[in-house]
Design a protein around this motif. Structure first.
Motif, PDB file in Angstrom:
ATOM      1  N   PHE A 322      30.137  32.216 -36.644  1.00  0.00           N
ATOM      2  CA  PHE A 322      29.727  31.749 -35.325  1.00  0.00           C
ATOM      3  C   PHE A 322      29.996  30.361 -35.309  1.00  0.00           C
ATOM      4  CE2 PHE A 322      28.109  35.836 -35.854  1.00  0.00           C
ATOM      5  CZ  PHE A 322      28.558  36.661 -34.634  1.00  0.00           C
ATOM      6  N   ASN A 323      30.575  29.697 -34.079  1.00  0.00           N
ATOM      7  CA  ASN A 323      30.546  28.240 -33.785  1.00  0.00           C
ATOM      8  C   ASN A 323      30.052  28.019 -32.244  1.00  0.00           C
ATOM      9  OD1 ASN A 323      31.750  26.661 -36.163  1.00  0.00           O
ATOM     10  ND2 ASN A 323      33.104  28.271 -36.019  1.00  0.00           N
ATOM     11  N   SER A 324      29.348  27.014 -32.333  1.00  0.00           N
ATOM     12  CA  SER A 324      28.995  26.699 -30.665  1.00  0.00           C
ATOM     13  C   SER A 324      29.415  25.006 -30.524  1.00  0.00           C
ATOM     14  CB  SER A 324      27.292  27.024 -30.744  1.00  0.00           C
ATOM     15  OG  SER A 324      26.805  25.957 -31.555  1.00  0.00           O
ATOM     16  N   GLU A 325      29.675  24.764 -29.187  1.00  0.00           N
ATOM     17  CA  GLU A 325      29.696  23.446 -28.853  1.00  0.00           C
ATOM     18  C   GLU A 325      28.405  22.692 -28.709  1.00  0.00           C
ATOM     19  OE1 GLU A 325      32.819  22.412 -28.339  1.00  0.00           O
ATOM     20  OE2 GLU A 325      33.488  24.412 -28.784  1.00  0.00           O
ATOM     21  N   LEU A 326      28.817  21.448 -28.967  1.00  0.00           N
ATOM     22  CA  LEU A 326      27.554  20.604 -28.830  1.00  0.00           C
ATOM     23  C   LEU A 326      26.923  20.586 -27.261  1.00  0.00           C
ATOM     24  CD1 LEU A 326      28.704  17.130 -30.529  1.00  0.00           C
ATOM     25  CD2 LEU A 326      27.184  18.942 -31.419  1.00  0.00           C
ATOM     26  N   PRO A 327      25.571  20.894 -27.137  1.00  0.00           N
ATOM     27  CA  PRO A 327      25.096  20.806 -25.955  1.00  0.00           C
ATOM     28  C   PRO A 327      25.365  19.515 -25.088  1.00  0.00           C
ATOM     29  CG  PRO A 327      23.413  20.255 -27.700  1.00  0.00           C
ATOM     30  CD  PRO A 327      24.637  20.597 -28.267  1.00  0.00           C
ATOM     31  N   GLU A 328      25.163  19.615 -23.934  1.00  0.00           N
ATOM     32  CA  GLU A 328      25.566  18.522 -22.776  1.00  0.00           C
ATOM     33  C   GLU A 328      24.837  17.253 -23.147  1.00  0.00           C
ATOM     34  OE1 GLU A 328      25.593  17.599 -18.108  1.00  0.00           O
ATOM     35  OE2 GLU A 328      24.919  19.360 -18.903  1.00  0.00           O
ATOM     36  N   ASP A 329      23.583  17.129 -23.603  1.00  0.00           N
ATOM     37  CA  ASP A 329      22.759  15.887 -23.853  1.00  0.00           C
ATOM     38  C   ASP A 329      23.504  15.150 -25.126  1.00  0.00           C
ATOM     39  OD1 ASP A 329      22.062  17.613 -25.660  1.00  0.00           O
ATOM     40  OD2 ASP A 329      19.614  17.196 -25.321  1.00  0.00           O
TER      41      ASP A 329
END
Length: 346
Positions: A322-329
């Protein structure tokens, strides 16, 4: 003389389990291993031991055995079990979860920054465990006396990113063993102070609680204190006075990435525990200082995100990644740095 070792682990990027090791006495008579272990371990019922054996978490001389296996003199027994349930009532709370994947055995979530994983140290509500207790309140694994329902690893309150949560005892034992044997894949992205010179590198050094300040961890010389820890890093982007790096964990000690990067003089950006909330690189110009302070405001935590998580599915044997995008902050702070450096170089 029978030898016994208990290596309890409760780690930020690692697992939540108890690891026991026994060397059977030379005079030991033939005895079922579940009975042998229940006589020597506190809070280890026959049912817990049988569940561990079913999951392949009881090893004799390096090979998994069933609960009816008969122990023999001088054998080495290793067992990995989740923590016993404690007398601590967990209040179920309807807290939203960012669910990336879910089936009958497990769930993968993307934890936001600021969410504490489990109650303790003044955080007795509003945690991930409270959210899980609500979401899984009808599952047999989850009850109000289990302080870590389904958890086999954790990440810091102010670290964002992927976590896997077990939904059955079999899945919990299986995943715990994978983390213990270091067969999982965990990659993080971190924004660190300074321009990291080498494109790739490895940091090796025992990590343990500081002898001067128990709230933080530090690197000790081999053989003195702490536990063996290895972090592999790779430069993704050099952005003037900061660098975006990928860190791959070979081990999972508490604060490992934060401590190892500080050890090589590249403290995580805005990591207040380790001095990253100070201006560690750059100029003395007031406009630059104000720019950094603005970035601290945008990203009010250490710049660390658990981006990739891989493991073997406990029931199907399928490789899961699984991969996730960097959070907005974190993404916004990086963009600010890129704009600042581009403008400065024009």
């Amino acid at each position: 003389m029978e030898e016994f070792e208990n290596d309890n682990e409760e780690l930020e990027e690692g697992v939540l389990y108890e690891h026991f090791k026994f060397t059977v006495d030379a005079g030991q008579s033939s005895l079922r291993i579940d009975k042998f272990l229940s006589n020597r371990m506190e809070n280890a019922s026959r049912s817990r031991l049988q569940a561990a054996a079913d999951a392949g978490n009881i090893l004799v001389d390096g090979k998994s055995v069933r609960s009816n296996y008969k122990v023999k003199p001088n054998q080495e027994i290793v067992i990995v079990m989740d923590y016993p349930r404690r007398e601590l009532k967990i209040i179920a709370e309807d807290i939203p979860l960012n669910i990336v994947y879910e089936d009958d055995d497990l769930m993968v979530i993307n934890k936001p920054p600021g969410l504490v994983v489990h109650p303790g140290h003044g955080n007795y509500s509003g945690t991930l465990v409270n959210a899980l207790a609500w979401y899984f309140k009808d599952l047999p694994l989850f009850n109000s006396q289990d302080p870590r329902p389904g958890l086999v690893h954790r990440i810091d309150k102010d670290t964002s990113g992927l976590m896997v949560v077990a939904k059955t005892e079999q899945a919990k034992n299986n995943l715990a063993l994978q983390f213990f044997e270091k067969t999982t894949e965990r990659r993080y992205q971190a924004l660190v102070w300074g321009s990291v010179k080498e494109d790739e590198g490895t940091v090796t050094g025992n990590v343990g609680r500081s002898l001067k300040n128990r709230q933080v961890f530090t690197v000790f010389p081999d053989g003195d204190y702490g536990k063996h820890a290895v972090t592999h890093y790779k430069v993704l982007r050099r952005i003037g006075y900061v660098t975006l790096v990928e860190c791959r964990l070979e081990t999972g000690r508490t604060h490992q990435i934060r401590v190892h990067m500080k050890h090589i003089n590249h403290t995580l950006f805005n990591d207040s525990n380790y001095g990253g909330d100070q201006i560690l690189r750059g100029t003395t110009f007031s406009k630059y200082k104000q720019f950094v302070q603005n970035c601290f405001t945008i990203l009010p935590r250490q710049a660390l995100h658990a981006k990739t998580l891989g493991f073997t599915h406990p029931s199907t044997g399928e490789k899961m990644l699984f991969n996730s995008e960097l959070p907005e902050d974190m993404a916004t702070a990086i963009e600010k740095w890129e704009n600042y450096i581009a403008t400065r170089n024009e």
